[in-house]
Design a protein around this motif. Structure first.
Motif, mmCIF file in Angstrom:
data_model
loop_
_atom_site.group_PDB
_atom_site.id
_atom_site.type_symbol
_atom_site.label_atom_id
_atom_site.label_comp_id
_atom_site.label_asym_id
_atom_site.label_seq_id
_atom_site.Cartn_x
_atom_site.Cartn_y
_atom_site.Cartn_z
ATOM 1 N N VAL A 94 0.863 -1.180 0.000
ATOM 2 C CA VAL A 94 0.000 0.000 0.000
ATOM 3 C C VAL A 94 0.898 1.228 0.000
ATOM 4 O O VAL A 94 1.829 1.344 0.796
ATOM 5 N N TRP A 95 0.624 2.130 -0.930
ATOM 6 C CA TRP A 95 1.386 3.373 -1.049
ATOM 7 C C TRP A 95 0.711 4.492 -0.269
ATOM 8 O O TRP A 95 -0.518 4.544 -0.179
ATOM 9 N N THR A 96 1.497 5.391 0.269
ATOM 10 C CA THR A 96 0.925 6.589 0.875
ATOM 11 C C THR A 96 0.270 7.419 -0.228
ATOM 12 O O THR A 96 0.670 7.329 -1.401
ATOM 13 N N PRO A 97 -0.722 8.245 0.089
ATOM 14 C CA PRO A 97 -1.351 9.083 -0.942
ATOM 15 C C PRO A 97 -0.351 9.984 -1.669
ATOM 16 O O PRO A 97 -0.541 10.305 -2.843
ATOM 17 N N GLU A 98 0.732 10.397 -0.985
ATOM 18 C CA GLU A 98 1.768 11.218 -1.637
ATOM 19 C C GLU A 98 2.550 10.428 -2.668
ATOM 20 O O GLU A 98 3.167 11.000 -3.572
ATOM 21 N N ASN A 150 2.428 3.715 17.941
ATOM 22 C CA ASN A 150 3.198 4.199 16.796
ATOM 23 C C ASN A 150 2.250 4.808 15.766
ATOM 24 O O ASN A 150 1.295 4.159 15.329
ATOM 25 N N ALA A 151 2.532 6.056 15.364
ATOM 26 C CA ALA A 151 1.686 6.770 14.403
ATOM 27 C C ALA A 151 1.664 6.106 13.037
ATOM 28 O O ALA A 151 0.792 6.409 12.210
ATOM 29 N N GLU A 158 -4.891 5.009 6.986
ATOM 30 C CA GLU A 158 -5.396 6.081 6.120
ATOM 31 C C GLU A 158 -5.053 5.803 4.661
ATOM 32 O O GLU A 158 -5.855 6.066 3.759
ATOM 33 N N ALA A 159 -3.846 5.277 4.414
ATOM 34 C CA ALA A 159 -3.433 4.959 3.045
ATOM 35 C C ALA A 159 -4.300 3.839 2.466
ATOM 36 O O ALA A 159 -4.683 3.884 1.292
ATOM 37 N N ILE A 160 -4.610 2.842 3.281
ATOM 38 C CA ILE A 160 -5.467 1.742 2.823
ATOM 39 C C ILE A 160 -6.871 2.254 2.496
ATOM 40 O O ILE A 160 -7.443 1.913 1.446
ATOM 41 N N PRO A 315 -13.036 23.278 -1.365
ATOM 42 C CA PRO A 315 -13.479 22.150 -0.542
ATOM 43 C C PRO A 315 -12.377 21.708 0.414
ATOM 44 O O PRO A 315 -11.191 21.911 0.143
ATOM 45 N N GLU A 316 -12.763 21.126 1.516
ATOM 46 C CA GLU A 316 -11.795 20.525 2.434
ATOM 47 C C GLU A 316 -11.636 19.060 2.052
ATOM 48 O O GLU A 316 -12.614 18.353 1.865
ATOM 49 N N LEU A 317 -10.401 18.618 1.907
ATOM 50 C CA LEU A 317 -10.145 17.242 1.499
ATOM 51 C C LEU A 317 -9.380 16.499 2.578
ATOM 52 O O LEU A 317 -8.278 16.911 2.965
ATOM 53 N N TYR A 318 -9.970 15.436 3.076
ATOM 54 C CA TYR A 318 -9.334 14.579 4.079
ATOM 55 C C TYR A 318 -8.823 15.383 5.269
ATOM 56 O O TYR A 318 -7.739 15.124 5.801
#
Length: 370
Positions: A94-98, A150-151, A158-160, A315-318
């Motif tokens: 799974v990749w981070t959104p970035e 652990n964060a 969140e990425a998933i 708009p506000e996103l995430y």
């Protein structure tokens, strides 16, 4: 000794990084490799996953001297006698959104994480492994630990969720977001005159709306902000939420330019829209971008914000605010001034404003410089 075998290999959406899990008969590792075009800028990132044989008591320097992936010392792993080899069909990435970091999952449980922010500094080459229970003084492999401690767990969750939300081409998320963008833009600039898809048929969906009001042609993007930009988390830390998402806009005085010139300038938005992810970089106020698509005497654009006379609801996103950045063309001399000192792009924006040049593109003379 068995040669390393690739168990899983997948690239991020922009194909700038490739995630690989490799395994020989001693040890399994997770890696992020930069694309060929980015190898001079970024280094590969490793993350130990598990030992398959009894762990060495001391640092595995012998393996490193032979160019092999080192096993983790016994005192730092939770399985000093070794674990079974990983099975390829139980692995997923799974990749981070970035798109600059990733996690490897085994039976949907986190096995290792390479955060995006570690990419940008060789001194912060940190990775987290579920089977690691301690870190050596010189080692930057860290224990993943338990949930709530652990964060990284929240980041991966969140990425998933992000990946699942956009998993299909018919995702309902885009229709709702597109409608919200256009409604907001029309509340300021009047009815949409024309809509252009600027994503090239690739994810994420991105569009460009054309509006006209009071002799000004406006182009505003929608969808760029779906992805947060790379680098921002490292640069802004706790304030990253206010800087990592953007949309692009261009305001052009209609009587000053031909329709061909107007459309060529608008086309630049399309090429800039994916820039942060293709180059693993970021955009912010004061940055400049070269372009051959601009009418003379312009040869670059500078990223700026509109003045207080215009407010566009975004708009506000995430949970993040979305910044609306305006592109303003500048000359070669003006661009040189914007780079003569660190952060001099802000100085150029101030100098432009002092000469009555804000966010609207007009046919104008070059700024006077002493």
């Amino acid at each position: 000794m068995m040669e390393p075998v690739i168990l899983i290999e997948t690239s991020n959406h922009s194909r700038t990084l490739t995630a690989v899990v490799e395994q020989d008969d001693r040890v399994a590792y997770f890696y992020l490799f930069p694309s060929e075009l980015l190898t001079t800028k970024y280094s590969p990132r490793p993350c130990w996953l598990r030992n398959l044989k009894p762990a060495p008591e001391k640092r595995d320097t012998a393996a490193m001297k032979e160019g092999l992936a080192p096993m983790l010392e016994a005192r730092y792993c939770n399985h000093p006698t070794g674990k079974p080899a990983l099975e390829a069909n139980r692995l997923s990435i799974v990749w981070t959104p970035e798109g600059d970091g990733a996690a490897v999952l085994y039976d949907n449980e986190i096995l290792g994480v390479i955060p995006g922010w570690t990419l940008y500094s060789d001194e912060q080459n940190v990775a987290y492994a579920a089977d690691c229970i301690g870190a050596g003084e010189d080692d930057q492999l860290m224990p993943l630990g338990a949930r709530g401690k652990n964060a990284m767990y929240q980041k991966v969750d969140e990425a998933i969720a992000f990946q699942e939300e956009w998993a299909t081409e018919t995702s309902q998320a885009w229709g709702k977001l597109q409608e919200e963008y256009l409604k907001n833009y029309e509340s300021v600039f009047g009815p949409l005159r024309k809509y252009y898809a600027i994503d090239g048929g690739q994810w994420p969906p991105m569009g460009l709306g054309r509006f006209e009001k009071d002799g000004i042609v406006y182009f505003l993007s929608l969808g760029i902000g779906i992805r947060p930009m790379p680098w921002i988390e490292l640069l802004y830390n706790d304030r990253a939420t206010g800087f990592r998402r953007m949309e692009l806009a261009w305001a052009i005085k209609k009587d000053d330019f031909s329709e061909t010139e107007i459309m060529e300038m608008a086309g630049l938005i399309s090429s800039v829209a994916d820039r942060p992810w293709k180059l693993i970089t970021w955009l912010g106020v004061g940055h400049t971008i070269l372009s051959q698509e601009l009418p003379k005497p312009f040869e670059s654009v500078i990223v700026t914000k509109a003045d207080s006379q215009i407010t566009v609801p975004m708009p506000e996103l995430y949970g993040d605010q979305v910044n609306l950045f305006w592109l303003l063309p500048i000359t070669e001399l003006e661009r040189t001034y914007a780079h003569h000192l660190p952060d001099a792009g802000h100085l150029l924006i101030t100098k432009l404003a002092e000469n009555g040049i804000h966010y609207i593109t007009t046919r104008r003379a070059e700024l006077p410089f002493d």
